[in-house]
Design an enzyme around this catalytic site. Sequence first.
Site, PDB file in Angstrom:
ATOM      1  N   MET A  30       0.846  -1.197   0.000  1.00  0.00           N
ATOM      2  CA  MET A  30       0.000   0.000   0.000  1.00  0.00           C
ATOM      3  C   MET A  30       0.882   1.248   0.000  1.00  0.00           C
ATOM      4  SD  MET A  30      -3.422  -0.894   2.061  1.00  0.00           S
ATOM      5  CE  MET A  30      -2.842  -0.571   3.712  1.00  0.00           C
ATOM      6  N   GLU A  35      11.930  -0.293   5.131  1.00  0.00           N
ATOM      7  CA  GLU A  35      12.879  -1.411   4.946  1.00  0.00           C
ATOM      8  C   GLU A  35      12.178  -2.768   4.867  1.00  0.00           C
ATOM      9  OE1 GLU A  35      16.271  -2.208   4.429  1.00  0.00           O
ATOM     10  OE2 GLU A  35      16.119  -0.174   3.707  1.00  0.00           O
ATOM     11  N   HIS A  37       9.339  -3.492   3.410  1.00  0.00           N
ATOM     12  CA  HIS A  37       8.928  -3.695   2.006  1.00  0.00           C
ATOM     13  C   HIS A  37      10.147  -3.951   1.126  1.00  0.00           C
ATOM     14  CE1 HIS A  37       5.568  -0.940   3.436  1.00  0.00           C
ATOM     15  NE2 HIS A  37       4.896  -1.968   2.963  1.00  0.00           N
ATOM     16  N   LYS A 149       5.123  -9.821   9.676  1.00  0.00           N
ATOM     17  CA  LYS A 149       4.531  -8.899  10.650  1.00  0.00           C
ATOM     18  C   LYS A 149       3.005  -8.972  10.594  1.00  0.00           C
ATOM     19  CE  LYS A 149       3.646  -4.352  11.825  1.00  0.00           C
ATOM     20  NZ  LYS A 149       2.651  -3.969  10.855  1.00  0.00           N
ATOM     21  N   VAL A 176      10.975  -7.148   9.683  1.00  0.00           N
ATOM     22  CA  VAL A 176      12.169  -6.294   9.786  1.00  0.00           C
ATOM     23  C   VAL A 176      11.918  -5.305  10.933  1.00  0.00           C
ATOM     24  CG1 VAL A 176      13.639  -4.621   8.600  1.00  0.00           C
ATOM     25  CG2 VAL A 176      12.664  -6.544   7.336  1.00  0.00           C
ATOM     26  N   MET A 184       8.957  -2.677  11.771  1.00  0.00           N
ATOM     27  CA  MET A 184       8.738  -1.579  10.820  1.00  0.00           C
ATOM     28  C   MET A 184       7.300  -1.614  10.318  1.00  0.00           C
ATOM     29  SD  MET A 184      12.129  -0.701   8.941  1.00  0.00           S
ATOM     30  CE  MET A 184      13.656  -0.630   9.847  1.00  0.00           C
ATOM     31  N   ARG A 187       2.683   2.768   9.653  1.00  0.00           N
ATOM     32  CA  ARG A 187       1.955   3.558  10.661  1.00  0.00           C
ATOM     33  C   ARG A 187       2.866   4.058  11.780  1.00  0.00           C
ATOM     34  NH1 ARG A 187      -2.513  -0.206   9.181  1.00  0.00           N
ATOM     35  NH2 ARG A 187      -4.173   1.082   8.322  1.00  0.00           N
TER      36      ARG A 187
HETATM   37  O1  PAF Z   1      -0.091  -5.745   3.729  1.00  0.00           O
HETATM   38  C1  PAF Z   1      -0.505  -4.835   2.981  1.00  0.00           C
HETATM   39  O2  PAF Z   1       0.164  -3.846   2.717  1.00  0.00           O
HETATM   40  C2  PAF Z   1      -1.886  -4.956   2.384  1.00  0.00           C
HETATM   41  O3  PAF Z   1      -2.777  -5.572   3.257  1.00  0.00           O
HETATM   42  C3  PAF Z   1      -1.898  -5.673   1.005  1.00  0.00           C
HETATM   43  C4  PAF Z   1      -1.436  -7.120   1.137  1.00  0.00           C
HETATM   44  C5  PAF Z   1      -1.017  -4.927   0.035  1.00  0.00           C
HETATM   45  C6  PAF Z   1      -3.320  -5.696   0.448  1.00  0.00           C
HETATM   46  O4  PAF Z   1      -3.814  -4.406   0.290  1.00  0.00           O
END
Ligand code: PAF
Length: 284
Positions: A30, A35, A37, A149, A176, A184, A187
């Site tokens: 989203m 880090e 991601h 997480k 992480v 991490m 939010r």
């Molecule tokens: O974990 C997330 O960021 C969201 O729940 C996802 C998997 C991208 C779905 O919107």
Amino acid sequence: MHIVNTIADFRQYQSRKLAAPSSLAFVPTMGALHEGHLNLVRQARELAQQVVVSIFVNPTQFGPVEDYELYPRPLSQDVALLDREGVDLLFLPSVPELYPPGFRTYVTVEEMSERLCGHFRPGHFRGVATVVLKLLHIVQPDLAFFGQKDAQQCIIIRRMVEDLNLNVRIVIAPTVREPDGLAMSSRNRYLSGEERRAATVLFQSLQEAQREVTSGERDAERILQQVRERVAREPLARLQYAEIVSSQDLSEVRKVEGEALLLLAVFVGSTRLIDNTILQVERP
Ligand code: PAF
């Protein structure tokens, strides 16, 4: 890095890819990347030849009084980070394309979606499962990456993939953490300085629980009682739930044998944070 905004453009890119077959890894996000991601992206790059990342703040997984409108959307920063990681394609679908007028079709992974976070965020996992299925259907990856997480989300997605016979391997990457243990999360940026310090209570509670298991405690209720007391000692924190469940199917665990999943949701100020650990009777 290519950037596409529509499903049609994505499919055009994909048909070119099929002409020269290669394995494709997908990291749905989203945005507001950190880090955690980027670690998913790096693992994706190690395991596949092509990496596709999506950024889509999915409205159907936010409740009516949650932070959908306020959710951070630092797009140019995210694009630069992904470009630097060597991502091949960034998919940025729009809300009207993923949820066209008259949209009525949702995916529900029953029971699992109503427990734990689902109990406090009704409809959240229906929104997650629906958008993840749609994205997997559009992107058609060989591998899809999610972070530990969001343990409940991972278990629900695995269940959905198995139940719907989807041809994708789900890879779960470890959480992480910041140097002081805070997991991490996009939010975390909502936390004030004092709250940021108080937020370490989640990791500390998880660690204490593991220490108890290591020293022989097996009774889930007694472990949870310690966790509740630990969180209660932090004045800025308010526990929403702490539960120990099966790491396979989220069913209730009374005695910790082998391994079990301890999950927490804690408000620090007005920010809701989640974290979890796999309690192991014998640490490797
Ligand atoms: O974990 C997330 O960021 C969201 O729940 C996802 C998997 C991208 C779905 O919107």
